[in-house]
Motif scaffolding. Structure first.
Motif, mmCIF file in Angstrom:
data_model
loop_
_atom_site.group_PDB
_atom_site.id
_atom_site.type_symbol
_atom_site.label_atom_id
_atom_site.label_comp_id
_atom_site.label_asym_id
_atom_site.label_seq_id
_atom_site.Cartn_x
_atom_site.Cartn_y
_atom_site.Cartn_z
ATOM 1 N N ALA A 196 -0.080 -16.417 25.084
ATOM 2 C CA ALA A 196 0.741 -16.183 26.268
ATOM 3 C C ALA A 196 -0.069 -15.491 27.360
ATOM 4 O O ALA A 196 0.027 -15.831 28.546
ATOM 5 N N THR A 197 -0.874 -14.508 26.974
ATOM 6 C CA THR A 197 -1.709 -13.799 27.946
ATOM 7 C C THR A 197 -2.745 -14.740 28.555
ATOM 8 O O THR A 197 -2.976 -14.731 29.774
ATOM 9 N N LEU A 198 -3.370 -15.566 27.718
ATOM 10 C CA LEU A 198 -4.344 -16.531 28.225
ATOM 11 C C LEU A 198 -3.698 -17.530 29.171
ATOM 12 O O LEU A 198 -4.293 -17.908 30.197
ATOM 13 N N PRO A 225 6.204 -21.528 19.431
ATOM 14 C CA PRO A 225 6.699 -21.780 20.794
ATOM 15 C C PRO A 225 7.678 -20.719 21.282
ATOM 16 O O PRO A 225 7.593 -20.282 22.443
ATOM 17 N N ASP A 226 8.604 -20.299 20.426
ATOM 18 C CA ASP A 226 9.547 -19.255 20.847
ATOM 19 C C ASP A 226 8.831 -17.946 21.131
ATOM 20 O O ASP A 226 9.134 -17.260 22.115
ATOM 21 N N LEU A 227 7.883 -17.578 20.285
ATOM 22 C CA LEU A 227 7.149 -16.335 20.499
ATOM 23 C C LEU A 227 6.367 -16.366 21.809
ATOM 24 O O LEU A 227 6.386 -15.405 22.584
ATOM 25 N N ILE A 228 5.687 -17.465 22.080
ATOM 26 C CA ILE A 228 4.905 -17.578 23.310
ATOM 27 C C ILE A 228 5.815 -17.522 24.530
ATOM 28 O O ILE A 228 5.498 -16.878 25.540
ATOM 29 N N ALA A 229 6.954 -18.182 24.446
ATOM 30 C CA ALA A 229 7.870 -18.266 25.586
ATOM 31 C C ALA A 229 8.674 -16.994 25.803
ATOM 32 O O ALA A 229 9.393 -16.884 26.804
ATOM 33 N N GLY A 230 8.581 -16.038 24.888
ATOM 34 C CA GLY A 230 9.346 -14.811 25.029
ATOM 35 C C GLY A 230 10.772 -14.925 24.562
ATOM 36 O O GLY A 230 11.634 -14.134 24.959
ATOM 37 N N ARG A 231 11.021 -15.916 23.688
ATOM 38 C CA ARG A 231 12.353 -16.071 23.115
ATOM 39 C C ARG A 231 12.418 -15.390 21.747
ATOM 40 O O ARG A 231 11.390 -15.248 21.074
ATOM 41 N N PRO A 232 13.589 -14.978 21.305
ATOM 42 C CA PRO A 232 13.702 -14.335 19.987
ATOM 43 C C PRO A 232 13.231 -15.263 18.871
ATOM 44 O O PRO A 232 13.491 -16.475 18.911
ATOM 45 N N ALA A 233 12.543 -14.707 17.912
ATOM 46 C CA ALA A 233 12.045 -15.491 16.780
ATOM 47 C C ALA A 233 12.064 -14.624 15.540
ATOM 48 O O ALA A 233 11.956 -13.401 15.604
ATOM 49 N N THR A 234 12.222 -15.293 14.387
ATOM 50 C CA THR A 234 12.188 -14.599 13.106
ATOM 51 C C THR A 234 10.838 -14.834 12.455
ATOM 52 O O THR A 234 10.479 -15.974 12.144
ATOM 53 N N LEU A 235 10.080 -13.759 12.240
ATOM 54 C CA LEU A 235 8.756 -13.863 11.642
ATOM 55 C C LEU A 235 8.868 -14.197 10.160
ATOM 56 O O LEU A 235 9.948 -14.066 9.564
ATOM 57 N N PRO A 236 7.761 -14.665 9.549
ATOM 58 C CA PRO A 236 7.817 -15.055 8.135
ATOM 59 C C PRO A 236 8.339 -13.974 7.200
ATOM 60 O O PRO A 236 8.921 -14.284 6.160
ATOM 61 N N GLY A 254 10.747 -11.974 7.890
ATOM 62 C CA GLY A 254 12.136 -11.693 8.234
ATOM 63 C C GLY A 254 12.326 -10.807 9.443
ATOM 64 O O GLY A 254 13.462 -10.597 9.892
ATOM 65 N N THR A 255 11.248 -10.275 9.998
ATOM 66 C CA THR A 255 11.340 -9.424 11.180
ATOM 67 C C THR A 255 11.777 -10.239 12.389
ATOM 68 O O THR A 255 11.256 -11.335 12.633
ATOM 69 N N GLU A 256 12.729 -9.701 13.134
ATOM 70 C CA GLU A 256 13.139 -10.325 14.392
ATOM 71 C C GLU A 256 12.264 -9.773 15.505
ATOM 72 O O GLU A 256 12.115 -8.555 15.635
ATOM 73 N N ALA A 257 11.672 -10.652 16.313
ATOM 74 C CA ALA A 257 10.760 -10.197 17.357
ATOM 75 C C ALA A 257 10.938 -11.021 18.622
ATOM 76 O O ALA A 257 11.195 -12.230 18.564
ATOM 77 N N THR A 258 10.794 -10.349 19.756
ATOM 78 C CA THR A 258 10.760 -11.012 21.057
ATOM 79 C C THR A 258 9.570 -10.441 21.815
ATOM 80 O O THR A 258 9.514 -9.235 22.072
ATOM 81 N N LEU A 259 8.619 -11.289 22.142
ATOM 82 C CA LEU A 259 7.439 -10.840 22.859
ATOM 83 C C LEU A 259 7.664 -10.962 24.360
ATOM 84 O O LEU A 259 8.322 -11.890 24.821
ATOM 85 N N SER A 260 7.119 -10.015 25.111
ATOM 86 C CA SER A 260 7.228 -10.098 26.552
ATOM 87 C C SER A 260 5.931 -9.594 27.181
ATOM 88 O O SER A 260 5.246 -8.741 26.594
ATOM 89 N N PRO A 261 5.538 -10.132 28.320
ATOM 90 C CA PRO A 261 6.252 -11.188 29.022
ATOM 91 C C PRO A 261 5.985 -12.538 28.359
ATOM 92 O O PRO A 261 4.917 -12.741 27.777
ATOM 93 N N GLY A 262 6.933 -13.426 28.462
ATOM 94 C CA GLY A 262 6.733 -14.766 27.938
ATOM 95 C C GLY A 262 5.857 -15.585 28.882
ATOM 96 O O GLY A 262 5.541 -15.178 29.996
ATOM 97 N N ALA A 263 5.461 -16.747 28.414
ATOM 98 C CA ALA A 263 4.601 -17.625 29.211
ATOM 99 C C ALA A 263 4.966 -19.069 28.922
ATOM 100 O O ALA A 263 5.720 -19.370 27.984
ATOM 101 N N THR A 264 4.422 -19.963 29.725
ATOM 102 C CA THR A 264 4.588 -21.386 29.479
ATOM 103 C C THR A 264 3.937 -21.753 28.151
ATOM 104 O O THR A 264 2.783 -21.386 27.896
ATOM 105 N N VAL A 265 4.662 -22.443 27.311
ATOM 106 C CA VAL A 265 4.093 -22.849 26.022
ATOM 107 C C VAL A 265 3.055 -23.943 26.278
ATOM 108 O O VAL A 265 3.367 -24.973 26.888
ATOM 109 N N PRO A 266 1.810 -23.739 25.848
ATOM 110 C CA PRO A 266 0.786 -24.764 26.086
ATOM 111 C C PRO A 266 0.987 -25.963 25.177
ATOM 112 O O PRO A 266 1.724 -25.885 24.180
ATOM 113 N N PRO A 267 0.362 -27.072 25.496
ATOM 114 C CA PRO A 267 0.365 -28.187 24.547
ATOM 115 C C PRO A 267 -0.205 -27.727 23.208
ATOM 116 O O PRO A 267 -1.257 -27.078 23.172
ATOM 117 N N ILE A 268 0.494 -28.036 22.132
ATOM 118 C CA ILE A 268 0.038 -27.689 20.787
ATOM 119 C C ILE A 268 -0.393 -28.976 20.089
ATOM 120 O O ILE A 268 0.366 -29.948 20.024
#
Length: 267
Positions: free
Chosen positions: A90-92, A138-149, A151-165
């Motif tokens: 996201a930072t890149l 994609p959710d993590l990069i975009a700054g949307r809520p996501a459940t990590l493997p 079980g932790t709920e995380a939302t990263l900010s600031p979000g960014a455009t999800v690059p082609p994967i």
């Protein structure tokens, strides 16, 4: 759509007794100046030869260019916590003006498992962990809520455009991974006949997932003869390939980039 031509940045060397092959800043600038479409960084912690850290390489290449796409070719996603990968990507994206392409792989067994053990990650199960990370990346990069493997709920900010994967690999597991999670698939130096078989399987797996067929990128080392190389890349383009990544040959990245630019002009 015209065939895109990329190349690999000089971030590693096949000879452990030689220094890193080239200046990443100069290489990225040259690739952009000669009209190539993308540059790519290889990735590992401990490989079979010296190698630079890919996130720093991508950041450096992006910082000294303005137009060219900058890709991970490819990131070993299971070697890292997915939240850290998402934060870095996201930072890149933010710093580069949305020019990042995120290629993902599970690692070449030829490098062994020392890099994985050094990172505190098991070599076994890396495919499963890659799938788990791709499902939430994609959710993590975009700054949307996501459940990590775990079980932790995380939302990263600031979000960014999800690059082609893009997912790399010629095996069925990689094709299925691309069909399930990615916008693109990276094939590793297939012949035209092999490419037809692989893309047929990719289309079938995508249909099973109800998803569009991923766009095709090929890493290929075409012949030194320009006419023969043009014929090979033209055949790839006719087969529906969107992008070809042409690695520099013989350790001379400058000559390799100029040859790739000649190919692009001749197509």
């Amino acid at each position: 759509m015209a065939l895109e031509i990329g190349t690999i940045l000089p971030t590693s060397t096949p000879d452990p007794d030689r220094p890193i092959l080239g200046d990443v800043r100069a290489a990225a600038r040259l690739a952009e100046d000669v009209g190539l479409d993308s540059v790519w960084s290889t990735d590992h912690l401990i490989a079979s030869a010296p190698i630079l850290e890919s996130t720093a390489v991508v950041a450096t290449a992006a910082a000294v260019t303005e137009r060219i796409q900058v890709g991970f070719g490819v990131l070993l996603l299971a070697l890292r916590p997915p939240a850290w990968v998402a934060k870095q990507v996201a930072t890149l994206q933010y710093l580069s003006g949305d020019r990042i392409v995120l290629g993902v792989g599970t690692g070449n067994p030829a490098h062994g498992d020392i890099g994985w053990r050094a990172a505190g990650q098991p070599f076994a199960g890396r495919g499963r962990r890659t799938d788990e990370a791709l499902a939430i990346l994609p959710d993590l990069i975009a700054g949307r809520p996501a459940t990590l493997p775990d079980g932790t709920e995380a939302t990263l900010s600031p979000g960014a455009t999800v690059p082609p994967i893009l997912v790399a690999g010629n095996g069925t597991a990689a094709l299925r991974r691309a069909a399930t999670y990615a916008e693109g698939w990276i094939g590793l130096n297939p012949s035209i006949d092999e490419l037809s078989t692989l893309t047929t399987e990719l289309a079938e797996l995508s249909a099973e997932q109800g998803r569009p067929v991923p766009a095709v990128t090929i890493v290929a080392a075409p012949p030194d003869d320009l006419a023969q190389a043009v014929d090979q890349l033209s055949a790839y383009a006719a087969a529906g390939v969107r992008r070809v990544i042409v690695p520099p040959r013989s350790g001379d990245w400058k000559a390799g980039y100029e040859f790739a630019a000649e190919l692009k002009s001749a197509l």
